[in-house]
Design a protein around this motif. Structure first.
Motif, PDB file in Angstrom:
ATOM      1  N   GLY A  40       0.806  -1.219   0.000  1.00  8.02           N
ATOM      2  CA  GLY A  40       0.000   0.000   0.000  1.00  8.02           C
ATOM      3  C   GLY A  40       0.837   1.267   0.000  1.00  8.02           C
ATOM      4  N   SER A  41       1.979   1.249   0.706  1.00  9.18           N
ATOM      5  CA  SER A  41       2.803   2.458   0.801  1.00  9.18           C
ATOM      6  C   SER A  41       3.806   2.596  -0.342  1.00  9.18           C
ATOM      7  CB  SER A  41       3.552   2.483   2.140  1.00  9.18           C
ATOM      8  OG  SER A  41       4.489   1.432   2.224  1.00  9.18           O
ATOM      9  N   HIS A  42       4.217   1.482  -0.950  1.00 12.92           N
ATOM     10  CA  HIS A  42       5.218   1.511  -2.021  1.00 12.92           C
ATOM     11  C   HIS A  42       4.865   0.489  -3.100  1.00 12.92           C
ATOM     12  CE1 HIS A  42       7.416   3.481   1.250  1.00 12.92           C
ATOM     13  NE2 HIS A  42       8.103   4.068   0.281  1.00 12.92           N
ATOM     14  N   PRO A  43       3.791   0.728  -3.865  1.00 14.18           N
ATOM     15  CA  PRO A  43       3.340  -0.264  -4.848  1.00 14.18           C
ATOM     16  C   PRO A  43       4.376  -0.580  -5.932  1.00 14.18           C
ATOM     17  CG  PRO A  43       2.136   1.803  -5.116  1.00 14.18           C
ATOM     18  CD  PRO A  43       2.946   1.926  -3.868  1.00 14.18           C
ATOM     19  N   LYS A  44       5.283   0.357  -6.258  1.00 10.54           N
ATOM     20  CA  LYS A  44       6.301   0.110  -7.279  1.00 10.54           C
ATOM     21  C   LYS A  44       7.205  -1.074  -6.931  1.00 10.54           C
ATOM     22  CE  LYS A  44       7.130   4.982  -8.048  1.00 10.54           C
ATOM     23  NZ  LYS A  44       8.197   5.985  -8.132  1.00 10.54           N
ATOM     24  N   LEU A  45       7.379  -1.312  -5.631  1.00 12.73           N
ATOM     25  CA  LEU A  45       8.292  -2.372  -5.182  1.00 12.73           C
ATOM     26  C   LEU A  45       7.773  -3.775  -5.447  1.00 12.73           C
ATOM     27  CD1 LEU A  45       9.532  -0.966  -1.772  1.00 12.73           C
ATOM     28  CD2 LEU A  45      10.855  -1.327  -3.847  1.00 12.73           C
ATOM     29  N   PHE A  46       6.495  -3.925  -5.683  1.00 10.90           N
ATOM     30  CA  PHE A  46       5.913  -5.259  -5.743  1.00 10.90           C
ATOM     31  C   PHE A  46       5.830  -5.827  -7.152  1.00 10.90           C
ATOM     32  CE2 PHE A  46       5.294  -3.827  -1.557  1.00 10.90           C
ATOM     33  CZ  PHE A  46       5.409  -4.967  -0.789  1.00 10.90           C
ATOM     34  N   ALA A  47       6.490  -5.194  -8.093  1.00 14.70           N
ATOM     35  CA  ALA A  47       6.686  -5.754  -9.432  1.00 14.70           C
ATOM     36  C   ALA A  47       8.134  -6.235  -9.488  1.00 14.70           C
ATOM     37  CB  ALA A  47       6.460  -4.684 -10.496  1.00 14.70           C
ATOM     38  N   LEU A  61      17.011   5.328   1.840  1.00 19.51           N
ATOM     39  CA  LEU A  61      17.210   3.953   1.385  1.00 19.51           C
ATOM     40  C   LEU A  61      16.667   3.768  -0.017  1.00 19.51           C
ATOM     41  CD1 LEU A  61      15.807   2.175   4.574  1.00 19.51           C
ATOM     42  CD2 LEU A  61      18.221   2.535   4.032  1.00 19.51           C
ATOM     43  N   ILE A  62      17.275   2.842  -0.746  1.00 13.62           N
ATOM     44  CA  ILE A  62      16.707   2.327  -1.987  1.00 13.62           C
ATOM     45  C   ILE A  62      16.389   0.870  -1.725  1.00 13.62           C
ATOM     46  CG2 ILE A  62      17.169   1.606  -4.354  1.00 13.62           C
ATOM     47  CD1 ILE A  62      18.819   4.062  -4.771  1.00 13.62           C
ATOM     48  N   VAL A  63      15.135   0.486  -1.973  1.00 15.18           N
ATOM     49  CA  VAL A  63      14.730  -0.914  -1.859  1.00 15.18           C
ATOM     50  C   VAL A  63      14.462  -1.412  -3.270  1.00 15.18           C
ATOM     51  CG1 VAL A  63      13.065  -2.533  -0.872  1.00 15.18           C
ATOM     52  CG2 VAL A  63      13.775  -0.522   0.435  1.00 15.18           C
ATOM     53  N   TYR A  64      14.925  -2.636  -3.537  1.00 16.03           N
ATOM     54  CA  TYR A  64      14.830  -3.214  -4.878  1.00 16.03           C
ATOM     55  C   TYR A  64      14.251  -4.616  -4.780  1.00 16.03           C
ATOM     56  CZ  TYR A  64      16.415  -5.039  -9.406  1.00 16.03           C
ATOM     57  OH  TYR A  64      16.480  -5.610 -10.651  1.00 16.03           O
ATOM     58  N   ASN A  65      13.326  -4.935  -5.684  1.00 16.51           N
ATOM     59  CA  ASN A  65      12.722  -6.266  -5.757  1.00 16.51           C
ATOM     60  C   ASN A  65      13.502  -7.078  -6.784  1.00 16.51           C
ATOM     61  OD1 ASN A  65      11.143  -8.534  -6.232  1.00 16.51           O
ATOM     62  ND2 ASN A  65       9.217  -7.414  -6.082  1.00 16.51           N
ATOM     63  N   THR A  66      14.243  -8.094  -6.321  1.00 14.31           N
ATOM     64  CA  THR A  66      15.065  -8.911  -7.216  1.00 14.31           C
ATOM     65  C   THR A  66      14.241  -9.929  -7.996  1.00 14.31           C
ATOM     66  OG1 THR A  66      15.486 -10.625  -5.572  1.00 14.31           O
ATOM     67  CG2 THR A  66      17.035  -8.753  -5.644  1.00 14.31           C
ATOM     68  N   GLY A  67      12.977 -10.079  -7.643  1.00  9.84           N
ATOM     69  CA  GLY A  67      12.139 -11.138  -8.209  1.00  9.84           C
ATOM     70  C   GLY A  67      12.086 -12.332  -7.264  1.00  9.84           C
ATOM     71  N   ASP A  68      13.112 -12.462  -6.425  1.00 10.29           N
ATOM     72  CA  ASP A  68      13.175 -13.518  -5.415  1.00 10.29           C
ATOM     73  C   ASP A  68      13.056 -12.957  -4.009  1.00 10.29           C
ATOM     74  OD1 ASP A  68      13.607 -15.599  -7.276  1.00 10.29           O
ATOM     75  OD2 ASP A  68      15.738 -15.097  -7.361  1.00 10.29           O
ATOM     76  N   GLY A  69      12.937 -11.665  -3.877  1.00  9.16           N
ATOM     77  CA  GLY A  69      12.876 -11.011  -2.572  1.00  9.16           C
ATOM     78  C   GLY A  69      13.353  -9.579  -2.699  1.00  9.16           C
ATOM     79  N   PHE A  70      13.501  -8.935  -1.560  1.00  3.92           N
ATOM     80  CA  PHE A  70      13.892  -7.530  -1.528  1.00  3.92           C
ATOM     81  C   PHE A  70      15.307  -7.366  -0.987  1.00  3.92           C
ATOM     82  CE2 PHE A  70       9.256  -7.424  -1.162  1.00  3.92           C
ATOM     83  CZ  PHE A  70       8.939  -6.523  -2.161  1.00  3.92           C
ATOM     84  N   VAL A  71      16.016  -6.384  -1.520  1.00  7.64           N
ATOM     85  CA  VAL A  71      17.300  -5.951  -0.977  1.00  7.64           C
ATOM     86  C   VAL A  71      17.192  -4.448  -0.733  1.00  7.64           C
ATOM     87  CG1 VAL A  71      18.692  -7.776  -2.035  1.00  7.64           C
ATOM     88  CG2 VAL A  71      18.277  -5.678  -3.306  1.00  7.64           C
TER      89      VAL A  71
END
Length: 135
Positions: A40-47, A61-71
């Protein structure tokens, strides 16, 4: 006896000078990090390969979705960290420092151009539907 003192002095200087090389990459100050995000707060992260900025760290911070999880990585550039330049998202899987031109791969924070040191990483854990970035 005279040679023992010279040997000890030589060993001490070699150790001291060897530890001051350019390979020291703990350049971003330590700070307590405990930040949260959700779909809800960061929808871009969930693709897959989605990235977004989250509050916390030294420069954010920068959070990135690797496809296998977040870093997650600190936005403080390890190139001249005393200047507190913020790295920015650059395309779908790269971060860059607009001041120095350095670039990093968001999958693991490794340097791609100019920088010698990786981005400072943080842990990401899941608690229900909320993710927490911490150190």
């Amino acid at each position: 006896m005279k040679y023992i003192g010279i040997y000890i002095a030589f060993a001490f200087l070699s150790t001291l000078l060897g530890s001051c090389g350019s390979s020291g990459c703990n350049v971003i100050p330590n700070t307590t990090v405990h930040s949260s995000f959700s779909q809800g707060s960061h929808p871009k992260l969930f693709a897959a390969m989605g990235a977004d900025y989250v509050d916390g760290g030294v420069c954010g911070l920068i959070v990135y979705n690797t496809g296998d999880g977040f870093v997650a990585f600190d936005r403080c550039s390890p190139v001249n960290p005393e200047k507190r330049n913020r790295v920015e998202l650059y395309g779908s899987s790269i971060a860059h420092d607009p001041v120095s031109g350095a670039k990093w791969l968001l999958k693991d924070g490794s340097p791609l151009a100019i920088a010698e040191c990786p981005l400072k990483p943080y842990r990401v854990g899941k608690f229900g539907t909320t993710y927490t970035v911490s150190n």
